[in-house]
Design a protein around this motif. Sequence first.
Motif, PDB file in Angstrom:
ATOM      1  N   SER A  86     -31.669  58.000  55.585  1.00 16.38           N
ATOM      2  CA  SER A  86     -30.930  58.197  55.967  1.00 16.38           C
ATOM      3  C   SER A  86     -29.463  58.796  55.662  1.00 16.38           C
ATOM      4  O   SER A  86     -28.861  59.425  56.554  1.00 16.38           O
ATOM      5  CB  SER A  86     -30.838  56.367  55.753  1.00 16.38           C
ATOM      6  OG  SER A  86     -29.931  55.964  57.074  1.00 16.38           O
ATOM      7  N   ALA A  87     -29.993  59.038  54.016  1.00 18.10           N
ATOM      8  CA  ALA A  87     -28.089  59.209  53.740  1.00 18.10           C
ATOM      9  C   ALA A  87     -27.596  61.125  54.444  1.00 18.10           C
ATOM     10  O   ALA A  87     -27.339  61.462  54.872  1.00 18.10           O
ATOM     11  CB  ALA A  87     -28.125  59.055  52.434  1.00 18.10           C
TER      12      ALA A  87
ATOM     13  N   ALA B 273     -27.492  61.295  58.443  1.00 18.80           N
ATOM     14  CA  ALA B 273     -25.974  60.683  58.523  1.00 18.80           C
ATOM     15  C   ALA B 273     -25.279  61.743  58.325  1.00 18.80           C
ATOM     16  O   ALA B 273     -24.509  62.574  58.961  1.00 18.80           O
ATOM     17  CB  ALA B 273     -25.779  59.979  57.818  1.00 18.80           C
ATOM     18  N   GLY B 274     -25.976  62.560  57.026  1.00 18.85           N
ATOM     19  CA  GLY B 274     -24.473  63.635  56.166  1.00 18.85           C
ATOM     20  C   GLY B 274     -25.122  64.833  57.393  1.00 18.85           C
ATOM     21  O   GLY B 274     -23.928  65.422  57.528  1.00 18.85           O
TER      22      GLY B 274
ATOM     23  N   ASP C 154     -32.976  54.971  52.159  1.00 20.65           N
ATOM     24  CA  ASP C 154     -32.207  55.119  51.714  1.00 20.65           C
ATOM     25  C   ASP C 154     -31.309  56.506  51.560  1.00 20.65           C
ATOM     26  O   ASP C 154     -30.769  57.183  52.627  1.00 20.65           O
ATOM     27  CB  ASP C 154     -31.071  54.281  50.721  1.00 20.65           C
ATOM     28  CG  ASP C 154     -31.605  52.096  50.759  1.00 20.65           C
ATOM     29  OD1 ASP C 154     -31.700  52.439  52.574  1.00 20.65           O
ATOM     30  OD2 ASP C 154     -31.499  52.216  50.301  1.00 20.65           O
ATOM     31  N   ARG C 155     -32.169  57.080  51.196  1.00 16.66           N
ATOM     32  CA  ARG C 155     -31.688  58.862  50.823  1.00 16.66           C
ATOM     33  C   ARG C 155     -31.596  59.057  51.843  1.00 16.66           C
ATOM     34  O   ARG C 155     -30.739  59.992  52.367  1.00 16.66           O
ATOM     35  CB  ARG C 155     -32.917  58.887  49.555  1.00 16.66           C
ATOM     36  CG  ARG C 155     -32.272  59.028  47.881  1.00 16.66           C
ATOM     37  CD  ARG C 155     -32.942  59.416  46.912  1.00 16.66           C
ATOM     38  NE  ARG C 155     -34.309  59.630  46.810  1.00 16.66           N
ATOM     39  CZ  ARG C 155     -35.034  58.752  46.506  1.00 16.66           C
ATOM     40  NH1 ARG C 155     -34.459  57.465  45.535  1.00 16.66           N
ATOM     41  NH2 ARG C 155     -36.165  58.669  46.485  1.00 16.66           N
TER      42      ARG C 155
END
Length: 85
Positions: free
Chosen positions: A56-57, A60-61, A53-54
């Motif tokens: 992916s964030a 995406a950022g 999740d980290r």
Amino acid sequence: MRSVILYTLARAAIFAVTAGVLALFGARGFLLLLLSLLISGIVSYVLLSAQRDRMSAAVAGGVRSQRERFERSVAKEDAPSPRAD
């Protein structure tokens, strides 16, 4: 970027440990590779969900940042320039 590297290293470590354990149990060749990929994928899915999740964030950022930079560049390029008469 750091989260991507950590996630990749964790996945590689889980794969290596899985392959090592399976080799101790007698798996060899293609069977070793196939079982290692399958089992390490399942284990990684469960154990590394927070890290994924980290990552992916972060990705995406980065994509969002690149897109904004591109859009600013296009807007600047399309803006009318003052005419020198």
